[in-house]
Design an enzyme around this catalytic site. Structure first.
Site, PDB file in Angstrom:
ATOM      1  N   THR A 135     -25.075  -9.964 -12.415  1.00 52.62           N
ATOM      2  CA  THR A 135     -25.951 -10.108 -11.255  1.00 52.62           C
ATOM      3  C   THR A 135     -26.529 -11.514 -11.242  1.00 52.62           C
ATOM      4  OG1 THR A 135     -27.730  -9.024 -10.005  1.00 52.62           O
ATOM      5  CG2 THR A 135     -28.051  -9.252 -12.389  1.00 52.62           C
ATOM      6  N   ASN A 136     -27.568 -11.744 -10.464  1.00 50.94           N
ATOM      7  CA  ASN A 136     -28.217 -13.047 -10.401  1.00 50.94           C
ATOM      8  C   ASN A 136     -29.714 -12.851 -10.199  1.00 50.94           C
ATOM      9  OD1 ASN A 136     -28.757 -12.987  -7.405  1.00 50.94           O
ATOM     10  ND2 ASN A 136     -26.525 -12.855  -7.388  1.00 50.94           N
ATOM     11  N   ARG A 137     -30.430 -13.946 -10.053  1.00 51.11           N
ATOM     12  CA  ARG A 137     -31.895 -13.891 -10.054  1.00 51.11           C
ATOM     13  C   ARG A 137     -32.518 -13.687  -8.680  1.00 51.11           C
ATOM     14  NH1 ARG A 137     -33.660 -19.261 -12.571  1.00 51.11           N
ATOM     15  NH2 ARG A 137     -35.712 -18.433 -11.989  1.00 51.11           N
TER      16      ARG A 137
END
Length: 224
Positions: free
Chosen positions: A24-26
């Site tokens: 995933t990412n932030r």
């Protein structure tokens, strides 16, 4: 934007590695949700397609929850027909595990290899639709923000792109942001402010260009 059907994507996606792990990412989704609220307040009929976030749905907005890049692609395309405006604010995973494990991967070997494959590009595919919606993309960059955004604007055939710098001190997970907005032949800087205010300013800018390119051009064609 009164009466305009608008689809907005927001948040991250999660690409499963196994039943308990994912890539995933932030992205917090805050900018996309602020845009949905601002578009609705400007009179648009808004559908918000969002990855997994912990945010309340803006009043008057229809929310569609997804998890993976494929699900976001499918949900957007199911709803984009007869849409006037498409704003892709989601931070979609560019790559996903090619073959997710059906079982939890145990910690045995000192190293493992994870084969990744490219995810479908929701933004480019919507921009490529004949007589499709006015399409606005986002670009989160760690360097050369305007240059990379201009390349993405051209490469994906977008009407407009909003770009911002991201890193440990700016962009994701923050309450404020700034944007460099580009379109063919023009650029405008939206200075640092809270995301709700920034979203309203961006929606105003999008509305002006939508009217100039779609409504006024249509009126000129009919008059001619």
């Amino acid at each position: 934007l009164t009466g305009l059907k608008t689809v907005i994507t927001a948040g991250p996606t999660r690409e499963p590695i196994d039943p308990v792990r994912y890539i995933t990412n932030r992205s917090s989704g805050k900018m996309g949700f602020a845009l949905a609220a601002a578009a609705q307040q400007a009179g648009a009929e808004v559908i918000l397609v969002t990855g997994p976030v912990s945010l309340a749905t803006p009043p008057g907005v229809e929310r569609v929850d997804v998890e993976t890049a494929q699900e976001m692609y499918d949900a957007a395309h199911e709803r984009v027909e007869n849409t006037d405006l498409f704003i892709a604010c989601a931070a979609v995973s560019d790559y996903r595990p090619q073959v997710p494990s059906a079982r939890k991967i145990k910690r045995t070997d000192s190293e493992i290899n994870l084969e990744l494959t490219r995810s479908l590009d929701t933004l480019a595919s919507v921009a490529d639709i004949d007589d499709g919606p006015f399409t606005v993309g986002f670009a989160a960059e760690t360097e050369d923000v305007a240059r990379h955004a201009a390349e993405k604007l051209e490469r994906k055939g977008l009407d407009m792109i909003a770009a911002n710098r991201v890193g440990t001190e700016c962009g994701f997970d923050k309450e404020t942001n700034s944007l460099t907005v580009l379109w063919k032949g023009g650029e405008e800087q939206l200075e640092q402010t809270t995301k709700p205010i920034l979203a309203r300013r961006l929606i105003e800018l999008i509305a002006r260009h939508y009217r100039a390119e779609r409504i006024e051009d249509s009126s000129s064609s009919q008059a001619g």
